[in-house]
Structure formats: structure tokens, C-alpha cells
Design an enzyme around this catalytic site. Structure first.
Site: not given
Lengths: 388, 117
Positions: A84, A335
């Protein structure tokens, strides 16, 4: 001190997109070109992030593919993968290259698709996300990514008395902020009761403690401090810290400390000759509500154990004394893994240009972005400042 | 390498938990490392870990990846100086005593299972 400057920034909406990875990235990249007033001939290199295209869409070697869509064939293009924290690491490398004089002006960004537009359902995507946990000492237990952060957060709750209700306040605040962000995946107000009534994913996290699977792209144009004066609206990068913690989670001395974030934040503040107290707001990596609480402590906004109460007291709201995630954060903005890091840089840039619309942090001059990867073992922290 | 993954797995299937210990600084890890992350020593040695310990943190996974059937409890167990991640049974919480009680075979890999002592 200025290490480099952001002179163009754009992102797609984060949400559900039918467009391909290359089409999505091109949308953000062309927006960043336009914002900077540049074209392909002005770009010397591409620093590109995509975390999971190989697993989700059988799509790899993406740097030249996206570059070709936006007229960058011929220049050096490279892809980064750090779970991420993928595109914030691309950003760090771009800042270093510009600062060192390797390139004058570079394009940095990332793209990802995580929704069922990939053709994959929740179980399959949960398996792919879990590939960022330890292959041999975590994955065989059936640990998921909500589970990884649940392990951090349960220990934080044990040590400091952090409550599920305090965690819920993080979600409520970020959803409220998301209603003010036209690029956000979710634009709906929720209540603490809504969060606490939603189904459990991995305790203490309920569905509404978790960020969504999102599709999207973001991109910024980075140039040297000297070049920046010739652009209309530069925002300076004062520091970029990057630290790595030990994996697996079981080997971390203090799981809930998220030590890499503490180390990266110290580096970033030191490079920028500033401190947490000088930051007007933060964008942090709230993949789960507990992650925001831990991040708010790790970047120095609150003492250890005070992150939960601070969220419940409204101190992290846009009108609070330590605003966090005015964008809505990963929780409400969304996200899309490889797009998240430079998405935070886009958000900082907009506020520091006093151009963030309804969610503008009044008079913001300095801000910090915190982007983590995996079990928080990779963390990149960036300090940006309005140009005088 | 002082301890390979294959050796760790074989021992676990025999009911033993192996880790590595740094003779220079004393740090003990519940999984193999070629070099000590605390002091940089390459002299890390295989060591046998106790099979009983205390729950350090835990969660109950309700939404599982493909190949697993939720709900189930996963936790990190403190075994003297080292920690290991495994499945938990017996409705245990942080601080509760647990003991190694077999293994979970999943997708050609293996995980320790701990139960309330």
C-alpha cells in the site's frame, strides 16, 4: 529546506471504474500535465506505482504501457511495488532523483483496480491482499489484512484502553470529510451506532471500520527547487522519510508502535527542519480505524494512548486542533492501493495551495502525509510546505 | 542458514517449535532469520522454543480468504523471548495461557494451533 517541488497534481475519483489500468492512469497523468502546464516533452522520467496488477488483472510491465499512453515512450520509466506504500515510494525516489540532478522534471503516480471490475470477488481479493502478509509464518493461519491490523489494534486497546467506540469516531469523522470531497469513494454521513451495528470483519473491526476496495489513479509532477519558480503554483517537499520494520508481525518488539512510521516521521521532520507541532494537518493511512489511531501517535500528533480519545473528542476533525484526513482518508476517499500514496500528495498540494474547496484547512502552510505498506513494515512520511 | 523454513515446518509437525537465537545479543525469534536484526550478527543459532506461553494479541477473522472457512481465531503467542503467529482455540484473550496443540495444514503450508492451557 526544499528538496523538490510539486508543480502539478491530479487524481481520478476513487471508486468503481470500468476503464483499464492504463486508461485510468492516463486520466490522472494528463490532469497533472495540465495542472502544471507541461507536456510529455517536459518530462524526463516516470516513477510509477502499481501493487497488484499482476495478481488481479494478469497485467505486468506496466511502466512502459502507461508511459506509451501519455507520450512518454523513450524516457526512463520504472514501476514500484511496496504494497500500500507503492506510490509514495515512487514519489520518494522521484524527489531524490530531482534533488540529485539526475532529472529536472518527473511524473510520479500510481494506479490500481480492486473492485469487482477486476472480475474478482471478495474472497479472491482478500486472498490477494493477504499476499502482503508473511507467506510462510502468517498466511497459513488464514490471517487477512483486516486481521493484521486487528492484531495491532487489539494490543493497542489492551495497553491504552482504546475502545471500539473511539475507533468508530474515526470512521464517522472520515465519512463526514468524504462528503466534502468530490473525488471520494463514499460521500455519506454515518453515525457511531452505524459503525458499531455493522458486521464484524475481524474483531475489533466491523465493516465500517474498514476502507473499501477502490479503483483509481493519481499523479503529480515533481521538479527541482530551482525550476519550481517558473511554474504557477509550486508546493515544496521539505522532507520524505522512509523506514522499514521487521517482518513478520510476531518479530516486531512492540506491535502497536508501528516503529517504521515513527522512524520515517522523524526523518521527514528533521529534513524539513520542522516538527509535528508545526503541521497544520495530516493525511494518514487509515486502512482501518485503528491504523489511523496508531498513525496519529506515530507521527507525533498525540502522545501514545491519546489517539483514541482525541478522535472521540473531535480533535482530528477538519475544525479540530489536529485535523487528520480532511480528504476522508482511505476510509471514505477510498484505497486503490497503488494510487493511494500519491493521492495523499495530491491532497496536501490542494490544501497548501488553498484550493481544497469545502474541506480546506484554513490557512494551511505545512502538512504531513503518512503512507504505510503491508503490516506497516514499510512506511513513507512526507512533509510539504506552501511556497513563500 | 541456521534454521530453514523446511526444518521449522518438520519440527512443527512433530510438535516442536523452533526459532533462532542470537548468541551475541540474546535476541530470540520465533521464525528463521539469517542475520540478527537487533545486532547484525550472522551467528544466529537454531533454538527450541517452549510450547506453552501467553496470548500477546488476537483477533477472530469473520471474512476469510478463499481456501479458509471463517470464523476462526488468529493470534500471536509470547513464548518466553520469542513470539509466533498461529491459530487459537478455546476462546482465549490477551494474557491467557495457551499451549501448542497440533497444526493446521492449509494450502501445502502449516501453522501452529494453540489452545487454552
Amino acid at each position: 529546506m526544499t528538496r523538490a517541488s510539486v508543480v502539478g497534481a491530479d487524481m481520478t475519483t476513487f471508486g468503481v471504474h470500468e476503464r483499464t489500468l492504463t486508461e485510468l492512469f492516463a486520466t490522472a497523468a494528463l490532469g497533472a500535465y495540465d495542472d502544471a502546464g507541461v507536456g510529455p516533452d517536459d518530462i524526463d522520467a516516470l516513477y510509477f506505482g502499481n501493487a497488484m496488477g499482476g495478481q488481479t488483472e494478469n497485467d505486468t510491465h506496466l511502466a512502459p504501457a502507461v508511459a506509451a499512453q501519455i507520450g512518454l515512450a523513450g524516457i526512463p520509466c520504472q514501476r514500484f511495488e511496496d504494497a500500500c506504500a507503492t506510490s509514495s515510494n515512487a514519489f520518494k525516489n522521484a524527489v531524490e532523483a530531482v534533488e540529485a540532478g539526475v532529472h529536472d522534471t518527473v511524473l510520479v503516480g500510481g494506479v490500481e483496480r480492486c473492485t469487482p471490475e477486476t472480475g474478482l470477488g471478495t474472497g479472491e481479493m482478500t486472498r490477494i491482499f493477504a499476499s502482503a502478509s508473511d507467506r510462510y509464518y502468517e498466511q497459513p493461519t488464514g490471517l487477512t489484512f483486516p486481521g493484521v491490523f486487528a492484531l495491532h489494534t487489539k494490543r493497542h486497546m489492551h495497553e491504552y484502553g482504546t475502545t471500539e467506540e473511539q475507533l468508530a469516531h474515526v470512521a464517522v469523522k472520515n465519512h463526514a470529510n468524504g462528503t466534502r470531497n468530490p473525488n471520494a469513494h463514499f460521500g455519506k454521513e454515518i453515525t457511531v451506532e452505524d459503525v458499531l451495528d455493522s458486521p464484524v470483519v475481524a474483531d475489533p473491526f466491523r465493516l465500517m471500520d474498514c476502507c473499501p476496495f477502490s479503483d483509481g489513479a493519481s499523479a503529480v509532477v515533481v521538479t527541482s527547487d530551482e525550476n519550481a519558480d517558473s511554474f504557477d503554483n509550486p508546493v515544496d517537499v521539505g522532507g520524505v522519510g522512509h523506514a522499514t520494520d521487521i517482518v513478520p508481525l510476531s518479530a516486531k518488539p512492540v506491535v502497536q508502535a508501528t516503529q517504521a512510521a515513527r522512524d520515517a516521521a522523524s526523518q521527514a521532520y528533521e529534513q524539513a527542519e520542522t516538527s509535528a507541532d508545526e503541521m497544520d494537518f495530516a493525511e494518514v493511512h487509515d486502512c482501518f480505524t485503528g491504523a489511523e489511531v496508531m498513525a496519529s501517535e506515530a507521527i507525533g500528533f498525540f502522545e501514545d494512548g491519546e489517539g483514541g480519545p482525541a478522535a472521540a473528542e473531535g480533535r482530528t476533525a477538519i475544525d479540530g486542533d489536529r485535523p487528520i484526513n480532511p480528504s476522508g482518508g482511505l476510509k471514505a476517499k477510498g484505497h486503490p492501493i497503488g494510487a493511494t500514496g500519491t493521492g495523499q500528495i495530491v491532497e496536501l498540494t490542494e490544501h497548501l495551495r488553498n484550493n481544497a474547496g469545502e474541506r480546506q484547512i484554513d490557512g494551511a502552510e505545512r502538512a504531513v502525509a503518512h503512507n504505510l505498506g503491508g503490516d506497516a513494515a514499510t512506511t513513507v512520511v512526507t512533509v510539504m510546505e506552501a511556497r513563500e | 542458514m541456521s534454521l530453514s523454513h523446511a526444518e521449522w515446518v518438520d519440527a512443527l509437525r512433530d510438535g516442536d517449535l523452533l526459532g533462532v537465537r542470537c548468541p551475541d545479543c540474546g535476541t530470540v525469534y520465533g521464525t528463521p532469520f539469517a542475520v540478527c536484526n537487533e545486532c547484525g550478527s550472522r551467528d544466529v543459532e537454531m533454538t527450541e522454543l517452549p510450547t506453552a506461553g501467553e496470548v500477546y494479541t488476537e483477533t477472530t477473522v469473520e471474512v476469510s480468504p478463499v481456501g479458509f472457512d471463517a470464523p476462526y481465531q488468529v493470534g500471536i503467542v509470547q513464548l518466553d523471548g520469542a513470539r509466533v503467529t498461529g491459530r487459537l482455540t478455546g476462546e482465549v484473550g490477551i494474557g491467557d495461557r495457551v499451549v501448542l496443540d497440533g497444526v493446521l495444514e492449509a494450502n501445502d503450508e502449516v501453522a501452529p494451533v494453540f489452545t487454552a492451557e
